[in-house]
Design a protein around this motif. Structure first.
Motif, short mmCIF file in Angstrom:
data_model
loop_
_atom_site.label_atom_id
_atom_site.label_comp_id
_atom_site.label_asym_id
_atom_site.label_seq_id
_atom_site.Cartn_x
_atom_site.Cartn_y
_atom_site.Cartn_z
N LEU A 6 0.85 -1.20 0.00
CA LEU A 6 0.00 0.00 0.00
C LEU A 6 0.88 1.25 0.00
O LEU A 6 1.72 1.42 0.89
N ARG A 8 0.64 5.33 0.09
CA ARG A 8 -0.15 6.55 0.15
C ARG A 8 0.40 7.53 -0.89
O ARG A 8 1.62 7.59 -1.11
N ILE A 82 -11.08 2.07 -3.98
CA ILE A 82 -10.02 2.55 -3.09
C ILE A 82 -9.83 4.05 -3.25
O ILE A 82 -8.81 4.60 -2.83
N VAL A 133 -9.67 -5.13 -1.91
CA VAL A 133 -8.39 -5.82 -1.66
C VAL A 133 -8.56 -7.33 -1.72
O VAL A 133 -7.74 -8.03 -2.34
N MET A 152 -0.72 -0.98 -4.44
CA MET A 152 -2.01 -0.30 -4.46
C MET A 152 -1.79 1.11 -3.93
O MET A 152 -1.38 1.29 -2.79
N CYS A 153 -2.03 2.12 -4.76
CA CYS A 153 -1.83 3.50 -4.38
C CYS A 153 -3.17 4.12 -4.00
O CYS A 153 -4.09 4.19 -4.82
N SER A 154 -3.26 4.56 -2.75
CA SER A 154 -4.54 5.05 -2.25
C SER A 154 -4.32 6.22 -1.29
O SER A 154 -3.35 6.97 -1.42
N ILE A 159 -6.00 3.53 3.72
CA ILE A 159 -4.90 2.69 4.20
C ILE A 159 -5.07 2.37 5.67
O ILE A 159 -4.91 1.22 6.11
#
Length: 230
Positions: A6, A8, A82, A133, A152-154, A159
């Motif tokens: 993950l 951010r 997301i 996810v 996964m960029c969120s 997160i």
């Protein structure tokens, strides 16, 4: 099952200005955020990534641009579930203006009871992110095997809510979790339980690369832990 990396998004103009961006369009990375994004390919260089999955919002897409430029063959997917929490009428407002709103106390102390005016509840935010996810885990395990790693960029609240789910924490405790802009949080999912491998990491990530378990070792050893810890 796969390891979820993950990320951010990097620091944004909203972060700099103290604004609750939410899903407001046009929120880009600031100068520091662009530098953070530029460093991301090097930090992830040792990891055999299967794919990247991104929130549709601009600041996440910009964070991933250097990584995708460095790895042009890396598949990229956009996942609406997301995206940032829908803060509704709070979106685009200064955080300083919201401090005295009674709802802010609920958001901080009892988030499972918080619903943003004109937006969504924090319960719904967590539920959609966890569902996403789990589905991507199943897909990448089927396509790349149980040792697959994917990015996964969120966003911060997404997160934090995923970390709370992985640790078996009630959503009311998720405000105790923190992830800086462009930090990495890694969760290794297994058949029986997830393991939190990194939280808000801004340093070297080579230790997340898959490795063969010791001869005769069980699943816990495969994720780097013994009987009581990962």
């Amino acid at each position: 099952m796969p390891t979820l990396i993950l990320v951010r998004h990097g620091r944004s103009t909203a972060n700099t200005d103290g604004v609750l961006a939410g899903r407001t369009p046009g929120i880009a990375l600031d100068e520091r955020g662009r530098a953070q994004a530029a460093a991301l390919p090097g930090r992830l260089a040792a990891l055999p990534l299967a794919a990247v999955v991104s929130s549709p919002l601009q600041r996440c897409r910009e964070t991933l641009e250097p990584l995708l430029a460095a790895r042009p063959d890396l598949p990229r997917h956009v996942e609406e579930r997301i995206s940032e929490c829908d803060y509704g009428d709070w979106s685009g407002r200064k955080l300083a203006e919201l401090t005295d709103d009674p709802l802010m106390t609920v958001v901080q102390q009892h988030p499972s009871a918080a619903t943003f005016p004109g937006g969504e509840s924090m319960r719904a935010m967590q539920a959609r992110a966890v569902e996403a996810v789990r589905e991507w885990n199943a897909r990448f395990e089927a396509e790349h095997g149980e040792n697959a790693l994917y990015v996964m960029c969120s966003h911060g609240d997404i997160i934090k809510s995923l970390v709370a789910d992985a640790l078996g924490l009630h959503l009311d405790l998720f405000q105790r979790v923190h992830a800086d802009p462009c930090s990495v949080t890694a969760i290794r999912y297994t058949r029986l339980r997830p393991y939190l491998l990194r939280l808000g990491d801004t340093g070297d990530l080579a230790g997340l690369a898959p490795r063969e378990p010791d001869a005769g070792a069980g699943q816990d050893a495969a994720v780097g832990g013994g009987a009581g810890a990962p």
